[in-house]
Write an enzyme that holds these catalytic residues in place. Structure first.
Site, mmCIF file in Angstrom:
data_model
loop_
_atom_site.group_PDB
_atom_site.id
_atom_site.type_symbol
_atom_site.label_atom_id
_atom_site.label_comp_id
_atom_site.label_asym_id
_atom_site.label_seq_id
_atom_site.Cartn_x
_atom_site.Cartn_y
_atom_site.Cartn_z
ATOM 1 C CG ASN A 11 -9.099 -3.541 -4.372
ATOM 2 O OD1 ASN A 11 -8.278 -3.675 -3.472
ATOM 3 N ND2 ASN A 11 -10.244 -2.921 -4.183
ATOM 4 C CD GLU B 38 -3.608 7.137 3.874
ATOM 5 O OE1 GLU B 38 -3.201 6.540 2.867
ATOM 6 O OE2 GLU B 38 -4.792 7.084 4.263
ATOM 7 C CD GLU C 289 -10.697 -0.004 -2.187
ATOM 8 O OE1 GLU C 289 -11.197 -1.130 -2.241
ATOM 9 O OE2 GLU C 289 -10.206 0.474 -1.129
ATOM 10 C CE LYS D 34 -3.260 -2.879 -0.033
ATOM 11 N NZ LYS D 34 -3.900 -3.186 -1.312
ATOM 12 C CE LYS E 145 -15.956 -2.156 -1.162
ATOM 13 N NZ LYS E 145 -15.185 -2.435 -2.400
ATOM 14 N NE ARG F 163 -10.961 -8.086 -5.188
ATOM 15 C CZ ARG F 163 -10.542 -7.307 -4.225
ATOM 16 N NH1 ARG F 163 -9.267 -7.225 -3.933
ATOM 17 N NH2 ARG F 163 -11.406 -6.595 -3.530
HETATM 18 C C1 MV4 Z 1 -9.117 5.731 5.791
HETATM 19 C C2 MV4 Z 1 -10.226 6.289 6.482
HETATM 20 C C3 MV4 Z 1 -10.153 7.603 6.840
HETATM 21 N N1 MV4 Z 1 -9.047 8.343 6.559
HETATM 22 N N2 MV4 Z 1 -8.055 6.495 5.533
HETATM 23 C C4 MV4 Z 1 -10.700 1.230 5.703
HETATM 24 C C5 MV4 Z 1 -10.341 0.116 4.826
HETATM 25 C C6 MV4 Z 1 -9.199 0.543 4.020
HETATM 26 N N3 MV4 Z 1 -9.419 0.163 2.666
HETATM 27 C C7 MV4 Z 1 -9.112 2.018 4.169
HETATM 28 N N4 MV4 Z 1 -10.030 2.375 5.202
HETATM 29 C C8 MV4 Z 1 -10.164 3.645 5.643
HETATM 30 N N5 MV4 Z 1 -9.104 4.458 5.389
HETATM 31 C C9 MV4 Z 1 -8.029 7.770 5.911
HETATM 32 N N6 MV4 Z 1 -6.945 8.496 5.625
HETATM 33 C C10 MV4 Z 1 -11.319 5.464 6.723
HETATM 34 C C11 MV4 Z 1 -11.287 4.144 6.324
HETATM 35 C C12 MV4 Z 1 -12.478 3.370 6.583
HETATM 36 C C13 MV4 Z 1 -13.288 2.918 5.537
HETATM 37 C C14 MV4 Z 1 -12.961 3.132 4.204
HETATM 38 C C15 MV4 Z 1 -13.759 2.667 3.179
HETATM 39 C C16 MV4 Z 1 -14.938 1.980 3.479
HETATM 40 C C17 MV4 Z 1 -15.281 1.755 4.776
HETATM 41 C C18 MV4 Z 1 -14.469 2.211 5.832
HETATM 42 C C19 MV4 Z 1 -14.835 1.990 7.140
HETATM 43 C C20 MV4 Z 1 -14.051 2.434 8.148
HETATM 44 C C21 MV4 Z 1 -12.861 3.115 7.871
#
Ligand code: MV4
Length: 447
Positions: A289, A200, A275, A116, A237, A291
């Site tokens: 991703n 971040e 994403e 990442k 999801k 895929r």
């Molecule tokens: C974040 C965030 C807030 N700020 N990054 C969760 C899974 C991973 N793919 C990245 N995620 C997050 N990253 C920053 N800088 C909040 C989340 C996050 C989230 C992101 C997408 C969909 C659902 C989520 C649920 C909780 C936290």
């Protein structure tokens, strides 16, 4: 073109891949564990090979069992679906070393995006907006402190090998950084065998918006618009839609064009999803991703493009069947993930499906390997069906979804169907005005 494709997956996605292969005149080989002998994809495939006992580690994740199945069946390509070995660069490499095509990106691109930190750096270098954060892995707590001050609290500490929410720590103020840093490091080390972490800026209430791309590996990359996946619980999801109800007209297209142009410079091949978090009118890259995703059908419904077919074409060295100018976005689509789970605790609810009836009619698609009398095995994830609904616009789509849900019958196991019926009575859900935390808050309040 390939003559025979081995499908290294199970459940609805194995069936989904089989369908595109059959429409392309390609023979299919199903592989299955001992728990999946009676699965629909095994019945429909031209051939099947048992690859091991029920636990995924001994079957669907067993590279050598799958390689052997390719050899005994003379398959010339493998479609990995999603999950399991779909983002395993070594698996892709081993197949290619044995003269078998991996239907997906190059091992190099899988590896790049699997890290990442490297993915963030690559995205940034390509001109994709990223969340403000550390340039590389954090060496120690001292470096974490300096960077967190620079970025400004709240911050989030994430595992380089993470993704999908594992090994993340939100830090509200400087006093909590040291503990969060240690915890994130320990979790990352234990979960991934790599304790590298980065930091971040934490976005408190964003939406999750992703861009679907498809590349030919020679510099042509199409974008197929955005999907909004903000309705989630514990990083699973539950409901996805396209286009996003949160974006102003043209915003998704502009981001899609930027992403496609960037990945074209990488000569990206196959399906990919980039994403983003979206907050206050700005997009911030978080991960890519490499895929096909569970929610790919919503994109198929609004574009009319068969994503699996295009994946297979480019893996076989052929051109994409269309250009960006041929991509037309029409209407609205949503997907409900129907899981076999307890509606209150969300605990898996495997067992005998005594009765199954899929809804139908115009604009209704059900991707599922379920049938009456099928026994859902307890070893794998609980997704048993995807209900995908198309409408002229979002309101039409939601009315049709309500109608489709009312026709759907799954008896013998608990499912997430009642949850969606409940959500269709909620104004925030109906208006599309939610962020990534809305569902968890809603469920918390209601219990
Ligand atoms: C974040 C965030 C807030 N700020 N990054 C969760 C899974 C991973 N793919 C990245 N995620 C997050 N990253 C920053 N800088 C909040 C989340 C996050 C989230 C992101 C997408 C969909 C659902 C989520 C649920 C909780 C936290």
């Amino acid at each position: 073109m390939f003559k025979k494709v081995l499908i290294a997956n199970r459940g609805e996605i194995a069936l989904r891949v089989h369908r595109s292969c059959q429409e392309m005149g390609i023979e299919t080989v199903a592989v299955h564990s001992l728990a999946d002998s009676d699965a629909m994809h095994v019945r429909l495939a031209d051939e099947s090979v048992c690859i091991g006992p029920p636990p995924a580690a001994d079957s669907y994740l067993n590279t050598y069992a799958i390689l052997s199945a390719c050899q005994v069946s003379s398959a010339d390509a493998v479609h990995p679906g999603y999950g399991f070995l779909s983002e395993n660069a070594s698996f892709a490499e081993i197949l290619e070393e044995h003269g078998i095509s991996f239907i997906g990106p190059t091992a190099e691109h899988i590896r790049l995006m699997g890290d990442k930190i490297a993915a963030r750096t690559t995205a940034k270098d390509l001109g994709i907006p990223v969340v403000p954060g550390s340039p590389g892995a954090l060496q120690d707590i001292a470096e974490a402190r300096v960077l967190a001050e620079e970025i400004g609290y709240p911050v989030i500490v994430k595992a380089a090998a993470g993704g999908g929410g594992r090994g993340m720590q939100v830090v509200q103020e400087a006093g909590d950084l040291e503990q969060a840093f240690s915890l994130a490091r320990a979790e990352a080390g234990a979960a991934f065998g790599d304790s590298s972490v980065y930091v971040e800026k934490y976005l408190p209430a964003p939406r999750h918006i992703e861009i679907q791309v498809m590349g030919d590996g020679r510099g042509k990359v199409l974008h197929l618009g955005e999907r909004d996946c903000s309705i989630q619980r514990r990083h699973q999801k539950l409901f996805e839609e396209a286009p996003s109800p949160a974006l102003k007209s043209g915003e998704g297209t502009r981001l899609g064009e930027l992403v496609a142009e960037a990945l074209g410079r990488l000569c990206y091949r196959g399906a990919g999803t980039v994403e983003f978090l979206y907050q206050d009118g700005e997009f911030y890259f978080i991960e890519m991703n490499t895929r096909l995703q569970v929610e790919h059908p919503v994109t198929e419904m609004i574009t009319g493009i068969d994503l699996v077919r295009e994946q297979i074409r480019v893996a076989a060295g052929e051109e994409l069947s269309l250009s960006q100018d041929d991509v037309r976005f029409k209407g609205h689509a949503v997907e409900c993930r129907i899981n076999a789970e307890d509606p209150d605790s969300f605990a898996p609810s495997p067992g005998l499906v005594e009765r199954f009836h899929a809804p139908g009619g115009l604009g209704v698609r059900v991707d599922s390997g379920l049938y009456s009398g099928f026994r859902i095995p307890p070893y794998y994830d609980s997704l048993i069906a995807k209900l995908i609904v198309y409408g002229d616009d979002r309101d039409h789509c939601m009315l049709r979804l309500k109608r489709a849900l009312s026709e759907m019958v799954v008896e013998g196991v608990d499912t997430s169907i009642p949850l969606f019926q409940r959500l269709l009575g909620e104004d925030v859900f109906l208006s599309g005005g939610y962020d990534i935390h809305w569902l968890e808050r809603y469920l918390g309040l209601k219990e």
